[in-house]
Write a protein that holds these residues in place. Structure first.
Motif, mmCIF file in Angstrom:
data_model
loop_
_atom_site.group_PDB
_atom_site.id
_atom_site.type_symbol
_atom_site.label_atom_id
_atom_site.label_comp_id
_atom_site.label_asym_id
_atom_site.label_seq_id
_atom_site.Cartn_x
_atom_site.Cartn_y
_atom_site.Cartn_z
ATOM 1 N N ALA A 97 0.843 -1.195 0.000
ATOM 2 C CA ALA A 97 0.000 0.000 0.000
ATOM 3 C C ALA A 97 0.878 1.244 0.000
ATOM 4 N N PRO A 98 0.336 2.401 -0.378
ATOM 5 C CA PRO A 98 1.138 3.637 -0.398
ATOM 6 C C PRO A 98 1.737 3.984 0.948
ATOM 7 N N ASP A 99 1.107 3.553 2.054
ATOM 8 C CA ASP A 99 1.644 3.862 3.369
ATOM 9 C C ASP A 99 2.649 2.827 3.854
ATOM 10 N N GLY A 100 2.995 1.844 3.003
ATOM 11 C CA GLY A 100 4.002 0.846 3.349
ATOM 12 C C GLY A 100 3.439 -0.433 3.911
ATOM 13 N N ARG A 101 2.136 -0.575 4.027
ATOM 14 C CA ARG A 101 1.532 -1.820 4.534
ATOM 15 C C ARG A 101 1.590 -2.902 3.469
ATOM 16 N N LEU A 102 1.732 -4.149 3.925
ATOM 17 C CA LEU A 102 1.729 -5.291 3.031
ATOM 18 C C LEU A 102 0.284 -5.704 2.778
ATOM 19 N N LEU A 103 -0.184 -5.550 1.516
ATOM 20 C CA LEU A 103 -1.562 -5.896 1.171
ATOM 21 C C LEU A 103 -1.705 -7.348 0.761
ATOM 22 N N ALA A 104 -0.711 -7.894 0.055
ATOM 23 C CA ALA A 104 -0.786 -9.295 -0.388
ATOM 24 C C ALA A 104 0.628 -9.794 -0.631
ATOM 25 N N THR A 105 0.871 -11.099 -0.349
ATOM 26 C CA THR A 105 2.189 -11.692 -0.544
ATOM 27 C C THR A 105 2.050 -13.152 -0.897
ATOM 28 N N SER A 106 2.990 -13.657 -1.696
ATOM 29 C CA SER A 106 3.004 -15.084 -2.040
ATOM 30 C C SER A 106 3.822 -15.888 -1.048
ATOM 31 N N GLN A 107 4.482 -15.226 -0.127
ATOM 32 C CA GLN A 107 5.316 -15.896 0.869
ATOM 33 C C GLN A 107 4.540 -15.897 2.196
ATOM 34 N N HIS A 108 4.044 -17.025 2.631
ATOM 35 C CA HIS A 108 3.249 -17.140 3.855
ATOM 36 C C HIS A 108 4.183 -17.362 5.036
ATOM 37 N N GLU A 109 4.846 -16.302 5.449
ATOM 38 C CA GLU A 109 5.765 -16.389 6.580
ATOM 39 C C GLU A 109 5.411 -15.277 7.553
ATOM 40 N N PRO A 110 5.498 -15.542 8.867
ATOM 41 C CA PRO A 110 5.145 -14.526 9.874
ATOM 42 C C PRO A 110 6.008 -13.278 9.765
ATOM 43 N N GLU A 112 6.932 -11.644 7.323
ATOM 44 C CA GLU A 112 6.568 -10.763 6.229
ATOM 45 C C GLU A 112 5.982 -9.450 6.753
ATOM 46 N N ASN A 113 5.140 -9.552 7.792
ATOM 47 C CA ASN A 113 4.478 -8.351 8.301
ATOM 48 C C ASN A 113 5.413 -7.467 9.109
ATOM 49 N N ALA A 114 6.532 -8.002 9.521
ATOM 50 C CA ALA A 114 7.471 -7.230 10.333
ATOM 51 C C ALA A 114 8.474 -6.442 9.484
ATOM 52 N N ILE A 115 8.473 -6.638 8.180
ATOM 53 C CA ILE A 115 9.442 -5.970 7.294
ATOM 54 C C ILE A 115 8.980 -4.547 7.028
ATOM 55 N N TRP A 117 8.668 -2.218 4.492
ATOM 56 C CA TRP A 117 8.685 -2.369 3.035
ATOM 57 C C TRP A 117 9.202 -1.141 2.299
ATOM 58 N N PRO A 118 8.981 0.062 2.726
ATOM 59 C CA PRO A 118 9.567 1.183 1.976
ATOM 60 C C PRO A 118 11.096 1.158 1.944
ATOM 61 N N ALA A 119 11.700 0.406 2.914
ATOM 62 C CA ALA A 119 13.170 0.317 2.945
ATOM 63 C C ALA A 119 13.705 -0.824 2.092
ATOM 64 N N VAL A 120 12.807 -1.697 1.577
ATOM 65 C CA VAL A 120 13.256 -2.822 0.742
ATOM 66 C C VAL A 120 13.739 -2.270 -0.603
ATOM 67 N N PRO A 121 14.854 -2.796 -1.142
ATOM 68 C CA PRO A 121 15.371 -2.293 -2.422
ATOM 69 C C PRO A 121 14.303 -2.273 -3.509
ATOM 70 N N GLY A 122 14.098 -1.123 -4.134
ATOM 71 C CA GLY A 122 13.167 -0.957 -5.227
ATOM 72 C C GLY A 122 11.833 -0.394 -4.814
ATOM 73 N N MET A 123 11.439 -0.582 -3.553
ATOM 74 C CA MET A 123 10.109 -0.165 -3.142
ATOM 75 C C MET A 123 10.012 1.357 -3.003
ATOM 76 N N ALA A 124 11.053 1.981 -2.534
ATOM 77 C CA ALA A 124 11.005 3.440 -2.393
ATOM 78 C C ALA A 124 10.804 4.099 -3.754
ATOM 79 N N ASP A 125 11.481 3.580 -4.798
ATOM 80 C CA ASP A 125 11.304 4.122 -6.147
ATOM 81 C C ASP A 125 9.894 3.867 -6.662
ATOM 82 N N SER A 140 14.177 -13.461 2.729
ATOM 83 C CA SER A 140 14.020 -14.597 3.647
ATOM 84 C C SER A 140 15.008 -15.725 3.396
ATOM 85 N N ASP A 141 15.567 -15.822 2.170
ATOM 86 C CA ASP A 141 16.433 -16.967 1.851
ATOM 87 C C ASP A 141 17.904 -16.587 1.708
ATOM 88 N N ASN A 142 18.252 -15.299 1.863
ATOM 89 C CA ASN A 142 19.642 -14.828 1.800
ATOM 90 C C ASN A 142 20.364 -15.266 0.522
#
Length: 481
Positions: A97-110, A112-115, A117-125, A140-142
């Motif tokens: 979402a525009p405010d940085g909330r995770l609306l949907a993900t294909s990775q079902h891991e707990p 995910e909600n703690a990340i 997201w605006p700081a993830v590479p590419g998301m700020a752009d 998650s997989d390094n």
């Protein structure tokens, strides 16, 4: 000694074959390595570019559908869409979402909600309205992943962003497999290339080694050695030239030995005669005035003969060595001919031989007058030796184009066909019984002088009676005013 100096010294001691092998193989390895590096680099760039293009196309398509669902507020179908397209194991798909909330993900891991997201590479752009592609470490997989993030915009309003990433493990596995395959192929190519280079170096180094041994043998004086190298290339031509050089050296050596033997013989005769004469005078022959006078005349004659022979040998040596400098000028041919005939005129009168000079026109020649007069005197002296008492020696000069031809003809016994090729050789006499004084070097000296002027001298094949020697010389260039 520095390491590079030791390597250079050791390389310098290598034979031609080994040096050629090492150099050629090194160039082969360098070129093959450079080619492999370029191929692998191009393969990696192509694969990454293809993956980025495919990932971008899929992300933009998902962003279009996700935008429609967000406008409708249907988050359930949005999550179904994300799970469907993010189902493959190497794919990770998220909608933010525009405010940085995770609306949907294909990775079902707990986690995910703690990340953030605006700081993830590419998301700020993407949240700033710009599509971006890059490579980053997985969340998650390094492991390295390629990602594409695009904004979701409807009616100039930002609804969110879609980020799809794909693991590069498959690419890296393909790249490793390709590297192994290429290295194996490179090893095979280098092995085959090394064999071909060794064969080439052996084929090229063997004749060079043979030529080296041949040159060493020539240096030791083994002039009968010949190279058995028949190749249709420059090495074959070089071997043929070396063989011809060896033949010329052998011929020159044979001429040198013959010359030394003849010179020794010619010098021995007057020296022996002079020695016997002086012994006779010392033994009491000088008490008889008549014997003393005869022996003294003999001593003078032999001394004169010895002096003439030595002077002829010196002249011939200087001419053959090329140390005689020609002082060329434009000279009157008549003056040179008259000078030579005057020098022999006294001896000709003693033998009642007439000298006839036939010069139809005044000719100017570009010569050294002293040397040409010496050559003509040698030819005239030879003609006088074999001219009968009361005979005639003719000297005829005629112009032929840019050259003048001088013919000296006598009325002697002539020259046999078998003797004509040899009359200009040193000390050559067709019939030793017919030698009538002289050193036997006159015609050899004449030939060297004429050759030095760019002329020719030969025996006329059809002289009529007697013998005829023909000399050709260049005329002086006409004056250009």
């Amino acid at each position: 000694m520095p390491a590079h100096a030791r390597v250079q010294r050791r390389f310098g001691r290598m034979g031609v074959r080994r040096r050629l092998f090492v150099t050629t193989l090194g160039l082969l390895v360098l070129c093959a390595g450079a080619l492999v590096s370029v191929v692998l680099w191009s393969f990696q760039r192509f694969y990454l570019a293809s993956a980025a293009t495919d990932l971008g196309a899929r992300t933009h398509a998902i962003a279009q559908t996700a935008g429609d669902l967000l406008e409708q507020g249907d988050l359930v179908r949005l999550r179904v869409l994300v799970e469907r397209y993010g189902a493959p194991e190497d794919i990770a798909l998220r909608v933010i979402a525009p405010d940085g909330r995770l609306l949907a993900t294909s990775q079902h891991e707990p986690a995910e909600n703690a990340i953030v997201w605006p700081a993830v590479p590419g998301m700020a752009d993407a949240l700033a309205g710009r599509a971006v592609t890059g490579i980053a470490v997985g969340l998650s997989d390094n492991e390295d992943r390629i990602y594409h993030a695009v904004p979701i915009v409807r009616h100039e309003r930002l609804l969110g962003a879609v980020r799809m990433s794909r693991s590069l493990a498959q690419l890296q596995a393909h790249l490793r497999a390709t590297i192994v395959t290429v290295l194996v192929a490179l090893a095979v190519i280098l092995a085959v290339g090394a064999g071909l280079v060794a064969w080439f170096a052996r084929g090229l180094g063997r004749p060079i080694q043979q030529m080296r041994d041949f040159a060493v043998a020539l240096g030791r004086g083994e002039l009968g050695t010949r190279l058995a190298i028949a190749r249709p290339d420059e090495l074959g031509e070089l071997a043929a030239e070396l063989n011809r050089m060896a033949e010329r050296l052998a011929a020159l050596e044979q001429e040198r030995r013959t010359f030394l033997a003849n010179a020794s013989h010619e010098l021995r005769t007057p020296v022996s005669n002079l020695h016997v004469t002086l012994q006779a005078l010392d033994g009491g022959a000088g008490d008889d005035p008549e014997l003393r006078t005869r022996f003294l005349r003999t001593a003078v004659d032999e001394t004169t003969r010895l002096r003439t022979l030595i002077q002829d040998l010196l002249d011939l040596g200087h001419l053959e060595a090329g140390s005689t400098r020609l002082e060329r000028v434009d000279a009157s041919l008549r003056a040179v001919l008259e000078r030579a005939t005057r020098a022999i005129e006294g001896r000709a009168l003693d033998r009642r031989v007439s000298l006839v000079l036939d010069l139809a026109e005044e000719l100017t020649v570009h010569i050294d007058p002293e040397r040409i007069a010496q050559a003509l005197l040698c030819v005239l002296d030879n003609a006088l030796k074999f001219s009968p008492c009361g005979g005639i020696i003719e000297v005829v000069a005629r112009r032929y184009g840019a050259r003048v031809e001088i013919v000296v003809r006598d009325q002697g016994p002539g020259i046999a066909d078998a003797d004509r090729p040899h009359v200009f050789e040193q000390f050559y006499t067709a019939d030793p019984a017919r030698r009538r004084g002289g050193s036997g070097l006159g015609l050899a000296i004449a030939r060297r002088i004429v050759d030095a002027h760019g002329g020719t001298i030969h025996v006329d094949a059809n002289p009529g009676r007697g013998a005829a020697l023909v000399i050709t010389l260049p005329l002086a260039a006409p004056f250009q005013g």
